[in-house]
Enzyme design. Sequence first.
Site, PDB file in Angstrom:
ATOM      1  N   ASP A 128       2.036  -5.549   0.083  1.00  0.00           N
ATOM      2  CA  ASP A 128       2.711  -5.347   1.360  1.00  0.00           C
ATOM      3  C   ASP A 128       1.797  -5.704   2.530  1.00  0.00           C
ATOM      4  OD1 ASP A 128       1.212  -3.009   2.112  1.00  0.00           O
ATOM      5  OD2 ASP A 128       2.451  -1.834   0.756  1.00  0.00           O
ATOM      6  N   ILE A 129       2.356  -5.673   3.714  1.00  0.00           N
ATOM      7  CA  ILE A 129       1.664  -6.128   4.922  1.00  0.00           C
ATOM      8  C   ILE A 129       0.335  -5.412   5.130  1.00  0.00           C
ATOM      9  CG2 ILE A 129       1.809  -6.114   7.455  1.00  0.00           C
ATOM     10  CD1 ILE A 129       4.838  -6.620   7.124  1.00  0.00           C
TER      11      ILE A 129
END
Length: 252
Positions: A128-129
């Site tokens: 994820d980011i």
Amino acid sequence: MSDQSNDSSDSIRLSKRMTELGMCSRREADEYIERGWVKVDGVVVNVLGSRVRPGQTVTLEAPAQAAQAARVTILLNKPVSYVSAQAEKGYKPASVLIVPENHWDGDLSGQRFHPQHLRGLAPAGRLDIDSVGLLVLTQDGRVAKTLIGENSNVEKEYLVRVSGRLSDEGLRLLNHGLELDGEALRPAQVVWQNADQLRFILKEGKKRQIRRMCEMVGLQVVGLKRIRIGNVRLGQLPTGKWRYLASNETFD
């Protein structure tokens, strides 16, 4: 030029059988079939939708083998603020980092960058980011199937910095006993790495799985770094740099 049609109840589509055998992805299988690069029991099959029985021998012709050999797999140390796949909410995809100037000078694969290596390059798994570490991008359907296929059993290892208090029962639940999205999670290996960092080893990868697992036992994830996928380690690869998977490296 045979279509090798087979109406037996135990027959399956040739392209599906090829993926089951780990030969390639479904998309690659269709391409090879159309090009006449696939044989069933020694006979060329070039009609999409052809069916085979489980006992029949499926082989790839030399051009298909050459096409597979030319496909590359890239290992990236993903920084924060990049998404794994398609751009979203103003964030860039990690693939934009695969440029010559970011090629790690410690790469021992012997591969030299070519723009063709970007064609069809796709992430095999997600980070994820807010997470960093090892991200795999590949042109090879066999690699993708190994890492994210339905029956994948490849371990992924993470170092996870956390805040909050973790009870003995909470640690037990992290190892086995939690559910996400209405499904029981597969057993994991979770141990303390140091005073504020856990080491997770998983064999699955639901969306934001580690962060959600931690929340369920009263922890907040402060930082998350993937350091290993199967037999391949992040090692000394610097943040934002990438290298090729060497010919002698395999994930399983």
